[in-house]
Design an enzyme around this catalytic site. Structure first.
Site, PDB file in Angstrom:
ATOM      1  N   HIS A 108     -13.596  16.693  -5.296  1.00 49.31           N
ATOM      2  CA  HIS A 108     -13.478  17.024  -3.873  1.00 49.31           C
ATOM      3  C   HIS A 108     -14.390  18.161  -3.465  1.00 49.31           C
ATOM      4  O   HIS A 108     -14.764  18.284  -2.305  1.00 49.31           O
ATOM      5  CB  HIS A 108     -12.010  17.281  -3.515  1.00 49.31           C
ATOM      6  CG  HIS A 108     -11.249  15.997  -3.513  1.00 49.31           C
ATOM      7  ND1 HIS A 108     -10.571  15.556  -4.615  1.00 49.31           N
ATOM      8  CD2 HIS A 108     -11.152  15.013  -2.587  1.00 49.31           C
ATOM      9  CE1 HIS A 108     -10.058  14.361  -4.350  1.00 49.31           C
ATOM     10  NE2 HIS A 108     -10.395  14.010  -3.135  1.00 49.31           N
TER      11      HIS A 108
ATOM     12  N   CYS B 134     -13.724   3.281   0.659  1.00 48.99           N
ATOM     13  CA  CYS B 134     -13.856   4.624   1.234  1.00 48.99           C
ATOM     14  C   CYS B 134     -14.154   5.665   0.163  1.00 48.99           C
ATOM     15  O   CYS B 134     -14.197   6.853   0.444  1.00 48.99           O
ATOM     16  CB  CYS B 134     -12.612   5.015   2.032  1.00 48.99           C
ATOM     17  SG  CYS B 134     -11.113   5.050   1.041  1.00 48.99           S
TER      18      CYS B 134
HETATM   19  C1  PEP Z   1     -11.461   7.884  -1.377  1.00 45.54           C
HETATM   20  C2  PEP Z   1     -10.750   8.311  -2.391  1.00 45.54           C
HETATM   21  O1  PEP Z   1      -9.793   9.263  -2.211  1.00 45.54           O
HETATM   22  P1  PEP Z   1      -9.991  10.790  -2.665  1.00 45.54           P
HETATM   23  O2  PEP Z   1     -11.451  10.992  -2.986  1.00 45.54           O
HETATM   24  O3  PEP Z   1      -9.542  11.634  -1.539  1.00 45.54           O
HETATM   25  O4  PEP Z   1      -9.130  10.890  -3.882  1.00 45.54           O
HETATM   26  C3  PEP Z   1     -11.008   7.826  -3.759  1.00 45.54           C
HETATM   27  O5  PEP Z   1     -10.242   8.130  -4.681  1.00 45.54           O
HETATM   28  O6  PEP Z   1     -12.029   7.122  -3.914  1.00 45.54           O
END
Ligand code: PEP
Ligand code: MG
Length: 549
Positions: free
Chosen positions: A187, A478
């Protein structure tokens, strides 16, 4: 010429250079031993240390304006609180604790009583811990933890940054970010991209460098120590390819090109970049530092700010995805040995249904306030039973469309059964890769396993694409995979109907897709699925797509 060059994984493009500022490591608990030989003298060190912290904060406050100034002045006033120094000195005298330990314990008691009071006071508990760490560092003679206040444009060097720290970075001052740890889908990397800050993660050896300045290339992953004095150069704004804002292949197959957002600023940037809507609103990004559950009204207002720019457009709001590297202090269990495999995402919603229902109530109200076409989806769903349970809660809240993320391998393998329960699914390729390869997405050392071109990951995605086609329901992506133009085409070839990404990637992905046929996408997908490793998958897909870069 570079005196020395290191290489990591480039996660946010742009080339910049400037003086280095190091982010100090978290402090940990100060030791309760040895007992001071002179308790009175030890107790006497506390008030001057607190005053020194307050002086430094006030001096910094004088150099800035607005909110930053108010925050620094308030923190300085907290450091000067005589009750904290008095209580800590008492602990030194009565329990023979070293001063740093006494400050640590006294502040923790204050923070706990603020938390117990709830509401606004509870939100101050984190500030007390911040002041605590500053005074402890002063007493230990080391730098306070966290991102320091920057005097001018700088290259930040850290072991890793918490998402909350990254979210607070000022792109006007942070020329680039370099971390020793961290993976491409962590993140921290995602937030750096959304802030437009060039970033390189997993740079082995960067913490040991004594360099005063660095030249950072966030596209190639190169980190150079210049031969002479470093020049301050901010990353040039990248030229955007032409794109008319409508996602489709060259022969007219519609694919929604939409945005990932976590704040009102992201929403505005995404609209300006041509997003057709939002494929992932990470609601937990609104609450990374919240110590108590925000009220329904506060959530409603926060969500409405993000949704309003998308009036009349589709927006997928994800319910709180707390856990692993995004712990929310008011929700996440503290003592799990393995948080990525723990009670996170929807699993918390099932344990604390009230929190989920209140969030759904706030989302429904914000949907009405904003006029956006809101759908809701759940993170970290493993089974069709969980998907059905969530869809039922969403409908009970009066929201019209429910979906779930496919980011656990079991969910990909049950895509048909899951899609039978919900209106759509969205592939979270970041977590899906982490769980398929048993490779922590935050670890730089495992970055190559978290490469979204891994054929094993693509084969799982293919199952989900097939399920979507069979049931005639939308399948989005996503995760960060959607932001890679060539991979985006492969995903479309695998049956994906929308690609959701950071604002900066929209035009490139949209224009690349607009330059290839749906057949070429399917051919690229077949080639990538058959490849033996990520490099061959990339090469074979590009060859099938023709000119795509
Ligand atoms: C889009 C996602 O959610 P996050 O990155 O917030 O875990 C993912 O895991 O690909
Ligand atoms: Mg995820």
């Amino acid at each position: 010429m570079a005196a020395l060059q290191l290489t990591g994984v480039g996660v946010s493009p742009g080339r910049a250079s400037g003086p280095v500022v190091r982010v100090a490591e978290p402090l940990g608990e100060p030791s309760a031993v040895p007992a001071p030989t002179d308790a009175e003298a030890e107790a006497g060190r506390i008030a001057p240390a607190a005053a020194a912290v307050a002086d430094r904060l006030n001096a910094k406050a004088a150099t800035v304006e607005g909110d930053s100034r108010a925050v620094l002045e308030t923190t300085a006033a907290m450091a000067m609180d005589p009750a904290l120094a008095k209580q800590a000195a008492k602990l030194v005298r009565e329990r023979a604790l070293p001063a740093p330990r006494a400050v640590f314990e006294a502040a923790n008691v204050f923070a706990a009583s603020l938390e117990a009071a709830g509401g606004y006071l509870a939100e101050r508990a984190q500030d007390v811990r911040d002041v605590r760490d500053r005074i402890v560092a002063e007493l230990l003679g080391i730098d306070p933890p966290g991102v320091p206040e920057l005097a001018g444009p700088s290259v930040l060097v850290a072991r890793d940054l918490a998402p909350a720290d990254t979210a607070g970075l000022d792109p006007a001052k942070v020329l680039a970010l370099v971390t020793e740890e961290g993976g491409p889908t962590s993140h921290t990397a995602i937030l750096a991209r959304s802030l437009g800050i060039p970033a390189v993660v997993a740079v082995r050896g960067v913490l040991a460098l004594e360099a005063e300045g660095l030249i950072v290339d966030g596209a190639t992953g190169s980190v150079e120590v210049p031969d002479g004095p470093v020049e301050v150069v901010a990353a040039a704004v990248q030229a955007e390819p032409e794109w008319d804002g409508v996602g489709r292949t060259s022969d007219g197959q519609r694919v929604k090109i939409i945005a990932n957002v976590g704040s009102a600023e992201d929403a505005a940037t995404s609209v300006a970049a041509g997003a057709e809507g939002v494929g992932l609103f990470r609601t937990e990004f609104c609450y990374l530092s919240a110590t108590t559950e925000p009220s329904v009204e506060a959530q409603r207002a926060a969500y409405a700010k993000v949704l309003s720019p998308f009036q009349g457009k589709p927006v997928v709001v994800r319910t709180l995805d707390a856990g692993a590297d995004k712990p929310l202090p008011f929700l996440t269990p503290e003592d799990e040995p393995n948080p990525a495999l723990g009670v996170r995402g929807l699993r918390i919603g099932r344990e604390q249904q009230g929190v989920l229902d209140r969030q759904l109530e706030a989302i429904a109200a914000a949907a009405t306030d904003s006029g956006a076409e809101v759908s809701v989806m759940a993170p970290m769903v493993a089974t069709a039973e969980e998907a059905a349970w969530f869809a039922e809660r969403v409908r009970a809240a009066g929201l019209p469309r429910a979906g779930v993320m496919i980011e656990i391998p079991a969910a990909a393998l049950s895509a048909k059964e899951i899609l039978a329960e919900v209106d759509f699914v969205s592939l979270g390729t970041n977590d899906l890769a982490q769980y398929v390869f048993a490779a922590d997405r935050m670890l730089g050392a495992l970055a190559s396993l978290n490469d979204p071109w891994q054929p094993a990951l693509l084969r799982l995605i293919a199952l989900v694409g097939e399920a979507g086609i069979a049931l005639g329901k939308p399948v989005g992506v996503c995760g960060e995979a959607a932001a890679d133009p060539a991979l985006g085409c492969v995903l479309v070839g695998l049956g994906v109907t929308s690609l959701s990404m950071n604002a900066a990637a929209l035009a490139r992905v949209g224009s690349t897709l607009g330059g290839v046929t749906a057949d070429a996408c399917r051919e690229a997908a077949r080639a990538a699925l058959a490849a033996k490793d990520p490099a061959h998958a990339r090469e074979a897909a590009r060859a099938a797509l023709g000119t795509v870069s």
